[in-house]
Design a protein around this motif. Structure first.
Motif, short mmCIF file in Angstrom:
data_model
loop_
_atom_site.label_atom_id
_atom_site.label_comp_id
_atom_site.label_asym_id
_atom_site.label_seq_id
_atom_site.Cartn_x
_atom_site.Cartn_y
_atom_site.Cartn_z
N GLY A 167 0.79 -1.23 0.00
CA GLY A 167 0.00 0.00 0.00
C GLY A 167 0.82 1.27 0.00
O GLY A 167 0.54 2.18 0.78
N SER A 168 1.81 1.39 -0.91
CA SER A 168 2.62 2.61 -0.96
C SER A 168 2.16 3.50 -2.12
O SER A 168 2.94 3.88 -2.99
N GLY A 169 0.85 3.82 -2.12
CA GLY A 169 0.32 4.78 -3.09
C GLY A 169 -0.12 6.02 -2.32
O GLY A 169 0.55 6.41 -1.36
N PHE A 170 -1.27 6.63 -2.72
CA PHE A 170 -1.74 7.76 -1.89
C PHE A 170 -2.75 7.28 -0.85
O PHE A 170 -2.58 7.52 0.34
N TYR A 219 -0.41 10.53 -10.68
CA TYR A 219 0.76 11.17 -10.08
C TYR A 219 0.80 10.95 -8.57
O TYR A 219 1.82 10.55 -8.02
N THR A 220 -0.35 11.19 -7.92
CA THR A 220 -0.36 11.09 -6.45
C THR A 220 -0.20 9.63 -6.00
O THR A 220 0.09 9.38 -4.84
N THR A 221 -0.42 8.67 -6.90
CA THR A 221 -0.17 7.26 -6.57
C THR A 221 1.28 6.87 -6.88
O THR A 221 1.94 6.18 -6.10
N GLY A 222 1.75 7.32 -8.04
CA GLY A 222 3.08 6.89 -8.50
C GLY A 222 4.23 7.49 -7.71
O GLY A 222 5.24 6.81 -7.46
N THR A 278 -2.02 8.44 3.02
CA THR A 278 -3.01 8.63 4.09
C THR A 278 -2.63 7.81 5.34
O THR A 278 -2.77 8.30 6.46
N ASN A 279 -2.09 6.60 5.14
CA ASN A 279 -1.64 5.80 6.29
C ASN A 279 -0.50 6.52 7.01
O ASN A 279 -0.44 6.54 8.25
#
Ligand code: NDP
Length: 398
Positions: free
Chosen positions: A140-143, A346-349, A148-149
């Motif tokens: 879970g290393s996205g946004f 972008y905010t995920t990558g 959020t985590n």
């Protein structure tokens, strides 16, 4: 010795990860982007070469096949695999990492194609194997999940003795000009938003109908927007890792037109995930719909507006109640100017790249499978500020 990085999945998010890794070659060394369709990898590699002058390698892979993954990882002598294919491939890629003893990272938890239910159970079950293989799996290393985590972990570390409630608030105020499109993989996105909602309170999950609970939230730099309660995967790990938590909810904004389209599609059966017979062949309605909808990777050029994703945490510090809002605002057009992708990719990558960078640089380490909030948030929060996702903290009236 120079590192070797394998990125799997050449979609919207894969494009951003490849760009951002190429902008950080000191950490990522030799970069290979692999996907089912090699022409997509080649197009991204060409864009990176033309825009920032860095060459990356490309490869073709079917990430559903563990043996093929093992062969590719061994051939490249990869130090890390960044999985930004679909959640369906999480387990096969994790198993290939176990076999080759290579660190693993993803941005979304496992889902089986035949049941719209996502949970960490099967990924957590691989913890012992990751430990035995002496490797790290970062989930879970996205946004969201991801940043959020870490906002929650950062709030816990620096602002609270105990956090009692968390609301995760996800606003995409972008406009791509199409009547209906999704900002990331349509199948994954529509399965998520059409499912029942769920939140966690006093030790129990409470289920709601899809879009049953609405709240109007004032998002800084965007304004007031209708926000609907959804189930979202980061809640499953946060309830284990945030001390004293009594309630956690997740809200996402949707406009009237999106909801009307969604309702119509649902009413006519287009969101179905079971095969149906059509003119002598079998099709899955949701997959057919995904074929008709615009490719999220193509939205970049036409999307305007902002995203604002954050958390509101309430709790106790030194015996006093307090409440803070940590959030990040991105501008779709700025994202496109930098890496030729819209803000959601972008905010995920960018966080996927940062998680991998911290592992390759030896700043984050561990053996086993980890959710991102189990790691020290500080180095990640610092990288967010320098890698394009500057964030803000506001103390709210309790
Ligand atoms: P896309 O659909 O744009 O891209 C997915 C890519 O994966 C495609 O290029 C596709 O292949 C490739 N792929 C699919 N199946 C396989 C396979 N069997 N073998 C190899 N490659 C395969 O999706 P996105 O880029 O929008 O999303 C990527 C991931 O990011 C998803 O898991 C999504 O859930 C996650 N995500 C996470 C978010 C977060 O904040 N945590 C937010 C948004 C997305 P092909 O080469 O054929 O095109």
């Amino acid at each position: 010795m120079s590192k070797k990085t394998l990125i799997i999945g050449a979609g919207g998010v894969g494009n951003v990860v490849a760009f951002k890794c190429a902008m950080n070659t000191n950490s990522f060394g030799d970069i290979t982007l692999a996907s089912r369709t090699i022409s997509k990898c080649e197009k991204i590699a060409l864009n990176i070469k033309e825009k920032i002058g860095i060459s990356i390698n490309t490869a073709s892979i079917n990430a559903d096949i563990v043996d093929d993954l093992v062969e590719l990882i061994n051939k490249l002598e990869a130090d890390i695999v960044i999985n930004v294919a679909l959640p369906y491939q999480d387990l096969t890629i994790m198993d290939a990492c176990i076999k080759t003893k290579v660190d693993y990272l993803d941005t979304a938890n496992y889902e089986h194609p035949d049941s719209a239910k996502f949970e960490y159970k099967e990924q957590w079950a691989r913890d012992d194997k990751f430990k035995e293989s002496n490797i790290m799996g970062l989930l879970g290393s996205g946004f969201d999940p991801g940043v959020t985590n870490l906002f929650c972990a950062y709030a816990q570390k620096h602002y609270f003795d105990e956090i009692h409630t968390i609301d995760i608030l996800d606003c995409n105020d972008g406009d791509h000009g199409y009547p209906f499109a999704t900002n990331f993989n349509p199948e994954i996105n529509l399965r998520e938003v059409s499912a029942n909602g769920r939140y966690w309170e006093n030790g129990k999950w409470i289920e709601t109908k899809p879009m049953e609970i609405k709240k109007v939230w004032d998002y800084p730099e965007v304004g007031e927007r209708d926000s609907y309660l959804l189930y979202h995967e980061e809640m499953e790990s946060l309830i284990k890792h945030i001390k004293g938590l009594k309630r956690i909810r997740f809200f996402m904004t949707f406009g009237e037109s999106y909801l009307t389209h969604l309702k119509c599609l649902e009413n006519v059966g287009m969101l179905g995930i079971k095969e149906v017979e059509h003119n002598g062949c079998k099709i899955v309605p949701m997959q057919f719909l995904a074929t008709l909808l615009p490719d999220p990777a193509s939205l970049g050029e036409r999307t305007k507006g902002k995203t604002n994703i954050g958390i509101v945490a309430k709790g106790i510090k030194n015996g006093k109640e307090k409440s803070i809002y940590i959030y990040q605002v991105s501008d779709h057009e700025k994202c496109y100017d930098e890496v030729m992708s819209q803000g959601v990719s972008y905010t995920t990558g960018v966080p996927a790249m940062i998680g991998a960078k911290l592992i390759l640089d030896g700043i984050w380490s561990g053996k086993g499978v980890f959710n991102i909030e189990q790691l020290d948030p500080d180095p990640f929060m610092k990288e967010l500020n320098s890698q394009g996702l500057a964030w803000q903290v506001r103390e709210l009236e309790s």
